[in-house]
Write a protein that holds these residues in place. Structure first.
Motif, PDB file in Angstrom:
ATOM      1  N   UNK A   9       0.830  -1.206   0.000  1.00  0.00           N
ATOM      2  CA  UNK A   9       0.000   0.000   0.000  1.00  0.00           C
ATOM      3  C   UNK A   9       0.862   1.254   0.000  1.00  0.00           C
ATOM      4  N   UNK A  10       1.930   1.246   0.789  1.00  0.00           N
ATOM      5  CA  UNK A  10       2.838   2.391   0.804  1.00  0.00           C
ATOM      6  C   UNK A  10       3.501   2.588  -0.559  1.00  0.00           C
ATOM      7  N   UNK A  11       3.857   1.501  -1.201  1.00  0.00           N
ATOM      8  CA  UNK A  11       4.477   1.588  -2.525  1.00  0.00           C
ATOM      9  C   UNK A  11       3.512   2.230  -3.519  1.00  0.00           C
ATOM     10  N   UNK A  12       2.262   1.828  -3.475  1.00  0.00           N
ATOM     11  CA  UNK A  12       1.251   2.395  -4.377  1.00  0.00           C
ATOM     12  C   UNK A  12       1.091   3.891  -4.114  1.00  0.00           C
ATOM     13  N   UNK A  13       0.974   4.263  -2.839  1.00  0.00           N
ATOM     14  CA  UNK A  13       0.824   5.678  -2.501  1.00  0.00           C
ATOM     15  C   UNK A  13       2.030   6.499  -2.953  1.00  0.00           C
ATOM     16  N   UNK A  14       3.214   5.972  -2.739  1.00  0.00           N
ATOM     17  CA  UNK A  14       4.436   6.692  -3.148  1.00  0.00           C
ATOM     18  C   UNK A  14       4.467   6.908  -4.665  1.00  0.00           C
ATOM     19  N   UNK A  15       4.114   5.868  -5.410  1.00  0.00           N
ATOM     20  CA  UNK A  15       4.118   5.992  -6.878  1.00  0.00           C
ATOM     21  C   UNK A  15       3.099   7.030  -7.324  1.00  0.00           C
ATOM     22  N   UNK A  16       1.898   6.979  -6.758  1.00  0.00           N
ATOM     23  CA  UNK A  16       0.878   7.955  -7.134  1.00  0.00           C
ATOM     24  C   UNK A  16       1.342   9.375  -6.807  1.00  0.00           C
ATOM     25  N   UNK A  17       1.943   9.550  -5.622  1.00  0.00           N
ATOM     26  CA  UNK A  17       2.432  10.871  -5.225  1.00  0.00           C
ATOM     27  C   UNK A  17       3.525  11.365  -6.159  1.00  0.00           C
ATOM     28  N   UNK A  42      -2.350  15.369  -0.246  1.00  0.00           N
ATOM     29  CA  UNK A  42      -3.036  14.371   0.586  1.00  0.00           C
ATOM     30  C   UNK A  42      -2.294  13.034   0.570  1.00  0.00           C
ATOM     31  N   UNK A  43      -1.766  12.667  -0.580  1.00  0.00           N
ATOM     32  CA  UNK A  43      -1.003  11.412  -0.663  1.00  0.00           C
ATOM     33  C   UNK A  43       0.250  11.476   0.210  1.00  0.00           C
ATOM     34  N   UNK A  44       0.958  12.607   0.164  1.00  0.00           N
ATOM     35  CA  UNK A  44       2.156  12.740   1.005  1.00  0.00           C
ATOM     36  C   UNK A  44       1.807  12.740   2.491  1.00  0.00           C
ATOM     37  N   UNK A  45       0.673  13.351   2.846  1.00  0.00           N
ATOM     38  CA  UNK A  45       0.228  13.313   4.247  1.00  0.00           C
ATOM     39  C   UNK A  45      -0.095  11.882   4.668  1.00  0.00           C
ATOM     40  N   UNK A  49       1.767   9.736   7.564  1.00  0.00           N
ATOM     41  CA  UNK A  49       0.990   9.167   8.672  1.00  0.00           C
ATOM     42  C   UNK A  49       1.226   7.664   8.800  1.00  0.00           C
ATOM     43  N   UNK A  50       1.316   6.979   7.670  1.00  0.00           N
ATOM     44  CA  UNK A  50       1.539   5.532   7.715  1.00  0.00           C
ATOM     45  C   UNK A  50       2.963   5.179   8.131  1.00  0.00           C
ATOM     46  N   UNK A  51       3.903   6.065   7.843  1.00  0.00           N
ATOM     47  CA  UNK A  51       5.291   5.793   8.203  1.00  0.00           C
ATOM     48  C   UNK A  51       5.605   6.150   9.661  1.00  0.00           C
ATOM     49  N   UNK A  52       4.770   6.961  10.278  1.00  0.00           N
ATOM     50  CA  UNK A  52       4.990   7.377  11.663  1.00  0.00           C
ATOM     51  C   UNK A  52       4.536   6.265  12.597  1.00  0.00           C
ATOM     52  N   UNK A  53       5.419   5.789  13.466  1.00  0.00           N
ATOM     53  CA  UNK A  53       5.029   4.718  14.367  1.00  0.00           C
ATOM     54  C   UNK A  53       3.934   5.172  15.332  1.00  0.00           C
TER      55      UNK A  53
END
Length: 110
Positions: A9-17, A42-45, A49-53
């Protein structure tokens, strides 16, 4: 969500961003909704958020939620009347500051 799905999911978000179509690894069309500034922001936010523990849950004080004993109430009142801080009283009694305030209200002192 298991770790693999999370990473995917993170990979998909990063690519879209970054303006990349994750299905084909090709640039998104100029008129693609994912190319608008508000969506990119919004994608970067979301990525951040997903990367923050997640914060670790606090361990409640030892006596939190336990019934008050008469001698404990007396000690609480003595400390409070002596001007000791709520934080210090809470620490000494193994209770939260909210628990100390609540008991003092119950006893008519706050």
């Amino acid at each position: 969500m298991n770790a693999d799905h999370f990473a995917d999911s993170l990979t998909v978000l990063r690519k879209l961003a970054q303006g990349i179509d994750p299905r084909h690894d090709a640039p998104l069309a100029v008129d693609d909704p994912c190319q608008t500034p508000e969506v990119i922001r919004a994608l970067f936010h979301a990525i951040r958020a997903l990367e923050t523990p997640a914060p670790k849950p606090r361990t409640p004080p030892q006596q939190a939620g336990k019934p008050w004993q008469p001698e404990e109430e007396q000690a609480l009142l003595q400390r409070f009347v002596a001007g000791e801080s709520i934080t210090a009283i809470a620490r000494e009694h193994g209770r939260s500051t909210g628990g100390i305030r609540s008991r003092l209200k119950y006893l008519g002192k706050l």
